[in-house]
Design a protein around this motif. Sequence first.
Motif, PDB file in Angstrom:
ATOM      1  N   UNK A 266     -42.257-110.519  39.981  1.00 53.88           N
ATOM      2  CA  UNK A 266     -42.969-109.254  40.007  1.00 53.88           C
ATOM      3  C   UNK A 266     -43.044-108.634  38.619  1.00 53.88           C
ATOM      4  N   UNK A 267     -41.982-108.850  37.809  1.00 50.29           N
ATOM      5  CA  UNK A 267     -41.938-108.214  36.490  1.00 50.29           C
ATOM      6  C   UNK A 267     -42.962-108.814  35.536  1.00 50.29           C
TER       7      UNK A 267
ATOM      8  N   UNK B 105     -28.938 -96.993  38.173  1.00 51.20           N
ATOM      9  CA  UNK B 105     -28.436 -95.708  37.677  1.00 51.20           C
ATOM     10  C   UNK B 105     -28.388 -94.677  38.804  1.00 51.20           C
ATOM     11  N   UNK B 106     -29.411 -94.691  39.628  1.00 53.82           N
ATOM     12  CA  UNK B 106     -29.477 -93.756  40.734  1.00 53.82           C
ATOM     13  C   UNK B 106     -28.362 -94.023  41.738  1.00 53.82           C
TER      14      UNK B 106
ATOM     15  N   UNK C  67     -28.996 -97.171  31.269  1.00 51.05           N
ATOM     16  CA  UNK C  67     -29.943 -96.302  30.580  1.00 51.05           C
ATOM     17  C   UNK C  67     -29.719 -94.821  30.836  1.00 51.05           C
TER      18      UNK C  67
ATOM     19  N   UNK D 159     -46.191-107.319  36.153  1.00 47.42           N
ATOM     20  CA  UNK D 159     -46.137-105.902  35.757  1.00 47.42           C
ATOM     21  C   UNK D 159     -46.336-105.773  34.253  1.00 47.42           C
ATOM     22  N   UNK D 160     -45.713-106.661  33.476  1.00 47.36           N
ATOM     23  CA  UNK D 160     -45.908-106.644  32.023  1.00 47.36           C
ATOM     24  C   UNK D 160     -47.375-106.879  31.685  1.00 47.36           C
TER      25      UNK D 160
ATOM     26  N   UNK E  73     -29.738-107.058  43.569  1.00 45.90           N
ATOM     27  CA  UNK E  73     -30.700-107.583  42.597  1.00 45.90           C
ATOM     28  C   UNK E  73     -31.797-106.564  42.338  1.00 45.90           C
ATOM     29  N   UNK E  74     -32.279-106.509  41.088  1.00 51.06           N
ATOM     30  CA  UNK E  74     -33.423-105.667  40.763  1.00 51.06           C
ATOM     31  C   UNK E  74     -34.698-106.391  41.180  1.00 51.06           C
ATOM     32  N   UNK E  75     -35.838-105.904  40.696  1.00 47.38           N
ATOM     33  CA  UNK E  75     -37.091-106.590  41.002  1.00 47.38           C
ATOM     34  C   UNK E  75     -37.049-108.002  40.434  1.00 47.38           C
TER      35      UNK E  75
ATOM     36  N   UNK F 150     -32.371-101.603  30.964  1.00 48.62           N
ATOM     37  CA  UNK F 150     -32.758-100.453  31.763  1.00 48.62           C
ATOM     38  C   UNK F 150     -32.933-100.832  33.222  1.00 48.62           C
ATOM     39  N   UNK F 151     -32.201-100.167  34.090  1.00 43.43           N
ATOM     40  CA  UNK F 151     -32.361-100.359  35.526  1.00 43.43           C
ATOM     41  C   UNK F 151     -32.109 -99.008  36.186  1.00 43.43           C
ATOM     42  N   UNK F 152     -33.183 -98.247  36.366  1.00 41.71           N
ATOM     43  CA  UNK F 152     -33.017 -96.871  36.818  1.00 41.71           C
ATOM     44  C   UNK F 152     -32.621 -96.790  38.286  1.00 41.71           C
ATOM     45  N   UNK F 153     -32.906 -97.854  39.045  1.00 45.10           N
ATOM     46  CA  UNK F 153     -32.470 -97.839  40.443  1.00 45.10           C
ATOM     47  C   UNK F 153     -30.951 -97.922  40.511  1.00 45.10           C
TER      48      UNK F 153
END
Lengths: 251, 148
Positions: free
Chosen positions: A119-120, A82-83, A23, A123-124, A113-115, A77-80
């Motif tokens: 958890x997702x 990306x960082x 992203x 979150x939704x 691994x992402x979240x 999208x995985x901004x972590x």
Amino acid sequence: MQSYEENYLYHALNIGEQMLMCGAEAARVEDTVARICRAYGACRADVLSITGSIVATTYDPFAGVQTQTRRIHSQSTDLHKLERLNDLSRKICTQPVPLAEVWENLQEILQEAGYPEKLLVPAYAMISGVFTVFFGGTWSDMLVSMCIGLLLRLLQTRGNQLGQNPFFLTFLYSAAGGFLANLSVYLGFGENVDMISIGNIMLFIPGLIFTNSIRDMFSGDTITGLTKFVESILLAIVIAIGFTLTNFINA
Amino acid sequence: MQLFIQLVTVYLGSLGFSLVFHIRGKKLFYTSLGGLFTWIVYLAAASAAASDYIGALVAALLLTAYAELIARREKCPVTVILVAAIIVLLPGNALYQTINAAMQKDWNRFFERGRYTLLFAGCLAVGILAGTSIFYNVKRLLGGPARS
């Protein structure tokens, strides 16, 4: 046998490709790939990224001209991530590390691994419930909206594995969301179809594409920015049509 | 009370989006705070100027400046901070009303809501652009490196 120049361009593009998939804006990808190539000794590096593709040409006084291309088909999208990729490119640019180490670092980032889905999914549910109340829905609307958000996420994880056209998939999810919202009001669980639907629309609204497209236009990537801008508008319309499609139930 | 509920829901909404975008650690707090901050600025500017469009413009501008600042401090891409926080400003509600009016063949309402949606999104875009360019120019004046 790959030459050193071919190799560093390959690794630079690996990083650029992953950034685009997570992203990043096109401008950031171009900048990163060019900087990495220069850090490894290219005299000049010309990088162009247009919606899901990267073309990079480097010039080196000894090895001559090298060009490689990448085409990116999927985005999530995985901004972590990306960082982390951004940190890796910073590290390379301050002190070029051996290419084998770049490869190892990249694999490490990709395997992280992402979240988890555990958890997702909540979150939704939270997002749709919260935005339903935000736009003026009642508490029973919120509960219904949360259930629909949860179902939509479950549907989305299954649907994305089908590998269909993203516009088509988004339309399906939106139509499902709109139908569930109308059904819930028809059955008497919810009170306002529009509030329930708007909460769930927020789940799909293409905020990242919209923001990135504007930032790309600013950075001089006008074509990428415009195509992405149009994409976000089209997606938004597709989503809204999906959600309003079954409103006749309660008309 | 209405305002309080709005602020709590905005905070939780931005937090939810930060989770969905896989943002971690301290930045989760920055992004959700950014969402809250954006909405407060929007409400204040929109009521001061008596125009939603000006509200959107000012809120997007200040949010972009906030994201640029935090990104510099945390050494992370600006997108990471900006995206989850700006979602509360996206005119999802107005878009829904526009298409809903079209479905009901209420063309007056369709044009009115459609114009609102487009102008609102346009003001957001201008706000982000202005925020970015002001920040870049300030940075250039201060002589910092041209990268975030």
